[in-house]
Motif scaffolding. Structure first.
Motif, PDB file in Angstrom:
ATOM      1  N   GLN A 145       0.835  -1.207   0.000  1.00  0.00           N
ATOM      2  CA  GLN A 145       0.000   0.000   0.000  1.00  0.00           C
ATOM      3  C   GLN A 145       0.868   1.254   0.000  1.00  0.00           C
ATOM      4  OE1 GLN A 145      -3.590  -0.102   0.269  1.00  0.00           O
ATOM      5  NE2 GLN A 145      -3.514   2.082  -0.196  1.00  0.00           N
ATOM      6  N   ARG A 146       1.882   1.302   0.856  1.00  0.00           N
ATOM      7  CA  ARG A 146       2.764   2.474   0.922  1.00  0.00           C
ATOM      8  C   ARG A 146       3.486   2.715  -0.396  1.00  0.00           C
ATOM      9  NH1 ARG A 146       4.053   0.317   6.066  1.00  0.00           N
ATOM     10  NH2 ARG A 146       5.925  -0.642   5.168  1.00  0.00           N
ATOM     11  N   ALA A 147       3.796   1.625  -1.076  1.00  0.00           N
ATOM     12  CA  ALA A 147       4.511   1.744  -2.356  1.00  0.00           C
ATOM     13  C   ALA A 147       3.578   2.093  -3.509  1.00  0.00           C
ATOM     14  CB  ALA A 147       5.235   0.440  -2.651  1.00  0.00           C
ATOM     15  N   GLY A 148       2.286   2.224  -3.230  1.00  0.00           N
ATOM     16  CA  GLY A 148       1.329   2.578  -4.276  1.00  0.00           C
ATOM     17  C   GLY A 148       0.997   1.429  -5.197  1.00  0.00           C
ATOM     18  N   ARG A 149       1.158   0.193  -4.699  1.00  0.00           N
ATOM     19  CA  ARG A 149       0.935  -0.970  -5.560  1.00  0.00           C
ATOM     20  C   ARG A 149      -0.357  -1.716  -5.210  1.00  0.00           C
ATOM     21  NH1 ARG A 149       6.787  -1.543  -4.844  1.00  0.00           N
ATOM     22  NH2 ARG A 149       6.411  -3.053  -3.160  1.00  0.00           N
ATOM     23  N   ALA A 150      -1.272  -1.052  -4.541  1.00  0.00           N
ATOM     24  CA  ALA A 150      -2.580  -1.640  -4.253  1.00  0.00           C
ATOM     25  C   ALA A 150      -3.608  -1.109  -5.242  1.00  0.00           C
ATOM     26  CB  ALA A 150      -3.011  -1.320  -2.826  1.00  0.00           C
ATOM     27  N   VAL A 151      -4.513  -1.981  -5.662  1.00  0.00           N
ATOM     28  CA  VAL A 151      -5.555  -1.637  -6.632  1.00  0.00           C
ATOM     29  C   VAL A 151      -6.911  -1.764  -5.947  1.00  0.00           C
ATOM     30  CG1 VAL A 151      -6.692  -2.363  -8.764  1.00  0.00           C
ATOM     31  CG2 VAL A 151      -4.206  -2.350  -8.629  1.00  0.00           C
ATOM     32  N   ASP A 152      -7.794  -0.793  -6.172  1.00  0.00           N
ATOM     33  CA  ASP A 152      -9.146  -0.821  -5.612  1.00  0.00           C
ATOM     34  C   ASP A 152     -10.165  -1.128  -6.708  1.00  0.00           C
ATOM     35  OD1 ASP A 152      -8.113  -0.087  -3.165  1.00  0.00           O
ATOM     36  OD2 ASP A 152      -8.628   2.031  -3.365  1.00  0.00           O
ATOM     37  N   TRP A 153     -11.053  -2.073  -6.419  1.00  0.00           N
ATOM     38  CA  TRP A 153     -12.214  -2.339  -7.266  1.00  0.00           C
ATOM     39  C   TRP A 153     -13.461  -2.102  -6.432  1.00  0.00           C
ATOM     40  CZ3 TRP A 153     -11.299  -7.598 -10.257  1.00  0.00           C
ATOM     41  CH2 TRP A 153     -10.262  -7.426 -11.169  1.00  0.00           C
ATOM     42  N   TRP A 154     -14.534  -1.654  -7.095  1.00  0.00           N
ATOM     43  CA  TRP A 154     -15.804  -1.431  -6.416  1.00  0.00           C
ATOM     44  C   TRP A 154     -16.871  -2.358  -6.972  1.00  0.00           C
ATOM     45  CZ3 TRP A 154     -12.322   2.522  -6.684  1.00  0.00           C
ATOM     46  CH2 TRP A 154     -12.085   3.231  -5.499  1.00  0.00           C
ATOM     47  N   ALA A 155     -17.573  -3.022  -6.051  1.00  0.00           N
ATOM     48  CA  ALA A 155     -18.725  -3.846  -6.398  1.00  0.00           C
ATOM     49  C   ALA A 155     -19.814  -3.531  -5.384  1.00  0.00           C
ATOM     50  CB  ALA A 155     -18.354  -5.321  -6.376  1.00  0.00           C
ATOM     51  N   ALA A 156     -20.257  -2.287  -5.405  1.00  0.00           N
ATOM     52  CA  ALA A 156     -21.173  -1.771  -4.387  1.00  0.00           C
ATOM     53  C   ALA A 156     -22.361  -1.087  -5.056  1.00  0.00           C
ATOM     54  CB  ALA A 156     -20.439  -0.794  -3.467  1.00  0.00           C
ATOM     55  N   HIS A 157     -23.333  -0.678  -4.238  1.00  0.00           N
ATOM     56  CA  HIS A 157     -24.543  -0.091  -4.807  1.00  0.00           C
ATOM     57  C   HIS A 157     -24.282   1.268  -5.455  1.00  0.00           C
ATOM     58  CE1 HIS A 157     -24.434   2.005  -0.928  1.00  0.00           C
ATOM     59  NE2 HIS A 157     -25.139   2.944  -1.512  1.00  0.00           N
ATOM     60  N   ASP A 158     -23.230   1.967  -5.021  1.00  0.00           N
ATOM     61  CA  ASP A 158     -22.986   3.305  -5.566  1.00  0.00           C
ATOM     62  C   ASP A 158     -21.759   3.363  -6.481  1.00  0.00           C
ATOM     63  OD1 ASP A 158     -21.000   2.982  -3.685  1.00  0.00           O
ATOM     64  OD2 ASP A 158     -21.274   4.932  -2.734  1.00  0.00           O
ATOM     65  N   ALA A 159     -21.145   2.237  -6.744  1.00  0.00           N
ATOM     66  CA  ALA A 159     -19.990   2.199  -7.645  1.00  0.00           C
ATOM     67  C   ALA A 159     -19.807   0.758  -8.101  1.00  0.00           C
ATOM     68  CB  ALA A 159     -18.734   2.706  -6.931  1.00  0.00           C
ATOM     69  N   ARG A 160     -19.927   0.527  -9.396  1.00  0.00           N
ATOM     70  CA  ARG A 160     -19.944  -0.843  -9.908  1.00  0.00           C
ATOM     71  C   ARG A 160     -18.868  -1.083 -10.959  1.00  0.00           C
ATOM     72  NH1 ARG A 160     -26.556  -1.733 -10.358  1.00  0.00           N
ATOM     73  NH2 ARG A 160     -27.023  -0.860  -8.297  1.00  0.00           N
ATOM     74  N   GLU A 161     -17.825  -0.285 -10.912  1.00  0.00           N
ATOM     75  CA  GLU A 161     -16.788  -0.403 -11.925  1.00  0.00           C
ATOM     76  C   GLU A 161     -16.126  -1.777 -11.917  1.00  0.00           C
ATOM     77  OE1 GLU A 161     -17.169   2.042  -9.757  1.00  0.00           O
ATOM     78  OE2 GLU A 161     -16.552   3.993 -10.541  1.00  0.00           O
ATOM     79  N   GLY A 162     -16.134  -2.434 -10.771  1.00  0.00           N
ATOM     80  CA  GLY A 162     -15.493  -3.737 -10.683  1.00  0.00           C
ATOM     81  C   GLY A 162     -16.308  -4.880 -11.247  1.00  0.00           C
ATOM     82  N   PHE A 163     -17.590  -4.653 -11.537  1.00  0.00           N
ATOM     83  CA  PHE A 163     -18.448  -5.744 -11.994  1.00  0.00           C
ATOM     84  C   PHE A 163     -17.905  -6.394 -13.264  1.00  0.00           C
ATOM     85  CE2 PHE A 163     -22.861  -4.756  -9.981  1.00  0.00           C
ATOM     86  CZ  PHE A 163     -22.283  -4.753  -8.726  1.00  0.00           C
ATOM     87  N   GLU A 164     -17.548  -5.568 -14.238  1.00  0.00           N
ATOM     88  CA  GLU A 164     -17.071  -6.114 -15.509  1.00  0.00           C
ATOM     89  C   GLU A 164     -15.771  -6.888 -15.319  1.00  0.00           C
ATOM     90  OE1 GLU A 164     -15.942  -4.674 -20.056  1.00  0.00           O
ATOM     91  OE2 GLU A 164     -16.779  -3.242 -18.614  1.00  0.00           O
ATOM     92  N   ARG A 165     -14.900  -6.385 -14.461  1.00  0.00           N
ATOM     93  CA  ARG A 165     -13.626  -7.068 -14.221  1.00  0.00           C
ATOM     94  C   ARG A 165     -13.861  -8.445 -13.583  1.00  0.00           C
ATOM     95  NH1 ARG A 165      -9.332  -3.465 -14.191  1.00  0.00           N
ATOM     96  NH2 ARG A 165      -8.132  -5.386 -14.538  1.00  0.00           N
ATOM     97  N   LEU A 166     -14.764  -8.492 -12.604  1.00  0.00           N
ATOM     98  CA  LEU A 166     -15.057  -9.750 -11.921  1.00  0.00           C
ATOM     99  C   LEU A 166     -15.724 -10.750 -12.854  1.00  0.00           C
ATOM    100  CD1 LEU A 166     -16.349  -8.136  -8.636  1.00  0.00           C
ATOM    101  CD2 LEU A 166     -14.349  -9.636  -8.780  1.00  0.00           C
ATOM    102  N   CYS A 167     -16.436 -10.254 -13.832  1.00  0.00           N
ATOM    103  CA  CYS A 167     -17.178 -11.115 -14.748  1.00  0.00           C
ATOM    104  C   CYS A 167     -16.322 -11.588 -15.922  1.00  0.00           C
ATOM    105  CB  CYS A 167     -18.398 -10.352 -15.277  1.00  0.00           C
ATOM    106  SG  CYS A 167     -19.603 -11.386 -16.131  1.00  0.00           S
ATOM    107  N   ALA A 168     -15.261 -10.837 -16.275  1.00  0.00           N
ATOM    108  CA  ALA A 168     -14.557 -11.119 -17.527  1.00  0.00           C
ATOM    109  C   ALA A 168     -13.070 -11.417 -17.374  1.00  0.00           C
ATOM    110  CB  ALA A 168     -14.733  -9.942 -18.488  1.00  0.00           C
TER     111      ALA A 168
END
Length: 275
Positions: A145-168
């Motif tokens: 995390q400190r090195a900036g090498r963590a990635v955030d995905w969202w699969a929530a009611h107000d942000a669904r950008e991660g849905f396509e990644r999880l599906c494909a």
């Protein structure tokens, strides 16, 4: 308590693999951190409202530039004073937890649950092992995390950008970052079930074992009507959630008092008590 036969072998195997990796080669680990919650909800820390929802609101995403390695929660409330980022209720956490466990298993990542240490009061191992803030894995995640090498995905009611990644995406490869943090208050497991890279493996998780209908008369029947399958959901929870002894004692005492109360009411009404 659910019978041990209902446990999820795929999840038991994955948790065993995590423990072995921590002893053998922790530096090689890749992580899936479940952060139960959404993207934009914030709450007032000092609110005395009876309904916690009155203390919470949907905020706008900050306009300031994120600091390298900054956690999204810290980014959302930076400079906002007595504001916190909440977690959802227990039911929503369980929805996202089973989904995250599936994602961790098929991606071969260490499963951790972030910002939910309150669960340690109620549940012992293996769930307590997964609580990030109490885990021996924490220094390894913090370094990434400190090195900036963590990635955030969202699969929530107000942000669904991660849905396509999880599906494909092929989650064994993508994302290449060692730390994948998923913000979710959803049951996103169906997305994984439609992922062509992992569908067959997940079908295998769900298919076995079949259970005797005599032993488990209330679970859904299999197609042939001769055996029963509980699917992914109850098995995963039966594997993860083992209430601590003091809670079990209280639950049994409550059940005993409730049964006695029902018997007394039945007798007062002139009925024979039903066990």
């Amino acid at each position: 308590p659910l019978d041990a036969e209902v446990g999820a072998k795929w999840l038991e195997d994955h948790l065993s693999w995590q423990r072995d990796l921590l002893r053998r080669d922790p530096a090689s680990a890749r992580f899936l951190l479940l952060r139960p919650g959404d993207r934009l909800t914030v709450c007032t820390l000092n609110s005395q409202a009876d309904d916690v929802r009155r203390a919470c609101r949907r905020a706008a995403a900050p306009k300031v530039t994120p600091i390298r390695g900054e956690h999204w929660d810290e980014y959302m409330i930076r400079g906002m004073g007595s504001i916190s980022r909440p977690v959802p209720g227990f039911g929503n956490v369980m929805l996202s937890l089973v989904s995250a466990a599936l994602a961790a298993a098929v991606s071969q990542r260490v499963l951790l649950v972030e910002n939910y240490t309150i669960a340690a009061v109620a549940f012992g191992e293996p769930f307590s092992e997964l609580l990030y803030e109490l885990s021996a894995w924490r220094p390894y995640v913090e370094a990434e995390q400190r090195a900036g090498r963590a990635v955030d995905w969202w699969a929530a009611h107000d942000a669904r950008e991660g849905f396509e990644r999880l599906c494909a995406d092929n989650l064994r490869i993508d994302p290449p970052a060692k730390v994948l943090r998923v913000f979710s208050n959803f049951y996103f497991a169906p997305l994984l079930m439609h992922n062509s890279h992992h569908r067959a493996e997940i079908d295998g998780f769900a298919a076995q074992p079949l259970l005797s209908p005599e032993r488990f008369p209330r679970v859904p029947a299999a197609h042939d009507g001769t055996a029963y399958s509980t699917g992914l959901w109850p098995r995963a929870l039966a594997t993860l959630l083992h209430p601590r002894a003091h809670l079990l004692r209280k639950a049994r005492a409550f059940r005993s008092r409730w049964a006695r109360g029902c018997s007394n009411v039945a007798r007062a009404l002139g009925h024979n008590p039903v066990e």
